[in-house]
Design a protein around this motif. Structure first.
Motif, PDB file in Angstrom:
ATOM      1  N   ASP A 146       0.735  -1.340   0.234  1.00  0.00           N
ATOM      2  CA  ASP A 146      -0.121   0.228  -0.559  1.00  0.00           C
ATOM      3  C   ASP A 146       1.185   1.281  -0.038  1.00  0.00           C
ATOM      4  N   LEU A 147       1.472   1.455  -1.106  1.00  0.00           N
ATOM      5  CA  LEU A 147       2.634   2.404  -1.567  1.00  0.00           C
ATOM      6  C   LEU A 147       2.072   4.316  -0.520  1.00  0.00           C
ATOM      7  N   GLU A 148       0.649   4.489  -0.969  1.00  0.00           N
ATOM      8  CA  GLU A 148      -0.605   5.695  -0.554  1.00  0.00           C
ATOM      9  C   GLU A 148      -0.197   5.451   0.618  1.00  0.00           C
ATOM     10  N   GLY A 149      -0.443   4.382   1.522  1.00  0.00           N
ATOM     11  CA  GLY A 149      -1.157   4.053   3.496  1.00  0.00           C
ATOM     12  C   GLY A 149       0.312   4.560   4.065  1.00  0.00           C
ATOM     13  N   ILE A 150       1.585   4.279   3.493  1.00  0.00           N
ATOM     14  CA  ILE A 150       3.014   4.052   3.509  1.00  0.00           C
ATOM     15  C   ILE A 150       3.103   6.018   3.454  1.00  0.00           C
ATOM     16  N   LEU A 151       2.960   5.887   2.606  1.00  0.00           N
ATOM     17  CA  LEU A 151       3.288   7.582   2.361  1.00  0.00           C
ATOM     18  C   LEU A 151       2.467   8.440   3.460  1.00  0.00           C
ATOM     19  N   ASN A 152       1.566   7.798   3.460  1.00  0.00           N
ATOM     20  CA  ASN A 152       0.728   9.453   4.541  1.00  0.00           C
ATOM     21  C   ASN A 152       0.685   8.986   5.960  1.00  0.00           C
ATOM     22  N   ALA A 153       1.433   7.592   6.025  1.00  0.00           N
ATOM     23  CA  ALA A 153       1.743   7.678   7.584  1.00  0.00           C
ATOM     24  C   ALA A 153       3.207   8.157   7.936  1.00  0.00           C
ATOM     25  N   VAL A 154       3.682   8.904   6.919  1.00  0.00           N
ATOM     26  CA  VAL A 154       5.483   9.565   7.596  1.00  0.00           C
ATOM     27  C   VAL A 154       5.258  10.510   8.073  1.00  0.00           C
ATOM     28  N   THR A 155       5.520  10.468   9.311  1.00  0.00           N
ATOM     29  CA  THR A 155       5.900  11.823   9.818  1.00  0.00           C
ATOM     30  C   THR A 155       6.904  12.320  10.150  1.00  0.00           C
ATOM     31  N   ASP A 156       7.657  13.471  11.549  1.00  0.00           N
ATOM     32  CA  ASP A 156       8.733  13.741  11.007  1.00  0.00           C
ATOM     33  C   ASP A 156       9.305  12.858  11.977  1.00  0.00           C
ATOM     34  N   LYS A 157       8.961  12.126  13.002  1.00  0.00           N
ATOM     35  CA  LYS A 157       9.688  11.016  13.797  1.00  0.00           C
ATOM     36  C   LYS A 157       9.846  10.204  13.340  1.00  0.00           C
ATOM     37  N   THR A 158       9.150   9.472  11.348  1.00  0.00           N
ATOM     38  CA  THR A 158       9.666   8.239  11.245  1.00  0.00           C
ATOM     39  C   THR A 158      11.713   8.210  10.694  1.00  0.00           C
ATOM     40  N   LYS A 159      11.871   6.932  11.075  1.00  0.00           N
ATOM     41  CA  LYS A 159      13.114   6.722  10.589  1.00  0.00           C
ATOM     42  C   LYS A 159      13.544   5.941   9.902  1.00  0.00           C
ATOM     43  N   ILE A 160      12.587   4.633   9.809  1.00  0.00           N
ATOM     44  CA  ILE A 160      12.980   3.354   9.044  1.00  0.00           C
ATOM     45  C   ILE A 160      11.438   3.183   8.425  1.00  0.00           C
ATOM     46  N   ILE A 161      11.305   2.758   7.548  1.00  0.00           N
ATOM     47  CA  ILE A 161      10.605   1.434   6.624  1.00  0.00           C
ATOM     48  C   ILE A 161      10.949   0.963   6.542  1.00  0.00           C
ATOM     49  N   PHE A 162      10.388  -0.503   6.575  1.00  0.00           N
ATOM     50  CA  PHE A 162      11.088  -1.128   6.050  1.00  0.00           C
ATOM     51  C   PHE A 162      10.329  -2.132   4.999  1.00  0.00           C
ATOM     52  N   LEU A 163      10.850  -2.143   3.873  1.00  0.00           N
ATOM     53  CA  LEU A 163       9.871  -2.459   2.368  1.00  0.00           C
ATOM     54  C   LEU A 163      10.567  -4.439   2.338  1.00  0.00           C
ATOM     55  N   THR A 164       9.516  -5.277   1.478  1.00  0.00           N
ATOM     56  CA  THR A 164      10.457  -6.895   1.877  1.00  0.00           C
ATOM     57  C   THR A 164      10.047  -6.928   0.045  1.00  0.00           C
ATOM     58  N   SER A 165      11.235  -7.836  -0.187  1.00  0.00           N
ATOM     59  CA  SER A 165      10.606  -8.358  -1.727  1.00  0.00           C
ATOM     60  C   SER A 165      11.807  -9.320  -2.049  1.00  0.00           C
TER      61      SER A 165
END
Length: 363
Positions: A146-165
């Motif tokens: 859910d690309l849009e969901g991840i982008l919408n969840a980002v805040t100034d406290k986001t440090k790491i995003i896990f993507l797996t493929s």
């Protein structure tokens, strides 16, 4: 005022769910048991890795290499010189690499984004460092990101995003077009941990690894393991590659003498065993086609996979289903713990194991 030892426990480390790995086969009393529950190499281990390990075992009375430089140099060769040795970091399994990255970048109160169903340590390890865990689930029907969901969840406290493929346990992957779009829109102060431990098995035309994004300078750390393609699950060794800037920073917390001498030598031997790697990939891809056709004949709901496993929606409750298969000598794994309630993951095995699975399913 009297205090107890519990009073100094970190509040985010109160008892919660912990990661439980796959089980080993029970005592079989002579009955053949096919372990299709842990995504291990169907062919066993690389002969060249075994030879190197046994040779190294004669010298376990001395300390191993202080750094992982020899293994990193072997990885440079494996990647055809597209990266330099200082862009690789090795550790005791891909899981330890994930822990190391969280330790390097996450403080209490920071946010980590992942997408269930996924590898449980993303959440468990994040909690160790007091991170706020933000789950942006994969899309229900397809298990796509859910690309849009991840982008919408980002805040100034986001440090790491896990993507797996390809993703464990779903087997789904992130197409190149989706990743290209993602990297044009994600803030530049977030680390993207790109877990690609199953990349060798992917054959989709639009599959892409993390390598091009690293060489383009994106803040990507691509995590890999020797447990799957190379058959070294018992040696617990993995690595990541990233930009020079990130690697220089993370290496500050890399312990000296971290890797056992047997693991170093086995990993170098495995990288050199191109015949074994090719045979492993062929076995998985041929088995994937075979099981896809058999699942279709049996009417079993499954999701297309790019890994060495399938996730299925069993025709019975998950534990009843896994118990009945176990009675037929087939070990598979329920994956509610991974965020996929009611689903079961089945590792692709040798042709003998795959046929035994189909026979058990028919029965």
């Amino acid at each position: 005022m009297s205090k107890t030892i519990e009073s100094i426990f970190k509040p985010h480390l109160k008892p919660k769910e912990v990661y439980q790995g796959g089980k080993n086969p029970p005592t079989s009393n002579g009955k053949k048991i096919y372990k299709l529950s842990s995504n291990e190499n169907p062919l066993g281990q690389s002969p060249k890795a075994t030879e190197a390990l046994l040779k190294a075992a004669k010298h376990i009375d001395v300390y191993p290499d202080q750094t992982d430089i020899r293994l990193r140099e072997a990885l440079v060769k494996d990647f055809d010189g597209q990266l330099n040795a200082n862009q690789f970091i090795c550790g005791n399994s891909g899981s330890e690499i994930i822990d190391m990255l969280l330790r390097a970048f996450v403080n209490e109160g920071d946010e980590v984004i992942y997408s269930n169903p996924c590898f449980l340590p993303y959440a468990v390890f994040s909690r160790w460092y007091g991170a706020k865990q933000v789950d942006v689930p994969l899309l229900n029907t397809t298990y796509d990101l859910d690309l849009e969901g991840i982008l919408n969840a980002v805040t100034d406290k986001t440090k790491i995003i896990f993507l797996t493929s390809p993703n464990n346990p779903t087997g789904t992957y992130i197409p190149k077009s989706v990743l290209d779009d993602f990297f044009t829109r994600i803030p530049k102060d977030i680390v993207i941990v790109f877990d690609e431990v199953y990349r060798h098995f992917a054959d989709a035309e639009d599959y892409i690894s993390g390598l091009p994004y690293v060489t383009e300078g994106h803040n990507v750390v691509a995590v890999n393991s020797f447990s799957k393609t190379y058959g070294l699950a018992g040696q617990r060794i993995g690595y990541c590659y990233t930009t020079q800037t990130i690697a220089n920073y993370v290496r500050q917390i890399h312990k000296p003498f971290l890797l056992p001498i047997t693991s170093i030598e086995a990993a170098i031997g495995a990288l050199n065993d191109t015949d074994f790697i090719a045979e492993t990939v062929k076995t998985v891809q041929v088995g994937r086609k075979y099981l896809t056709a058999e699942f279709d004949k049996l009417g079993i709901k499954y999701w297309p996979t790019q890994g060495n496993f399938f996730i299925i929606d069993p025709p019975l409750p998950e534990f009843e289903f896994t118990d009945m298969l176990m009675e037929q000598g087939i070990m598979v794994r329920p994956v509610s713990q991974f965020g996929a309630p009611g689903k079961v993951r089945i590792t692709i095995g040798t042709q003998e194991a795959n046929e035994a699975l189909v026979k058990a399913l028919k029965k």
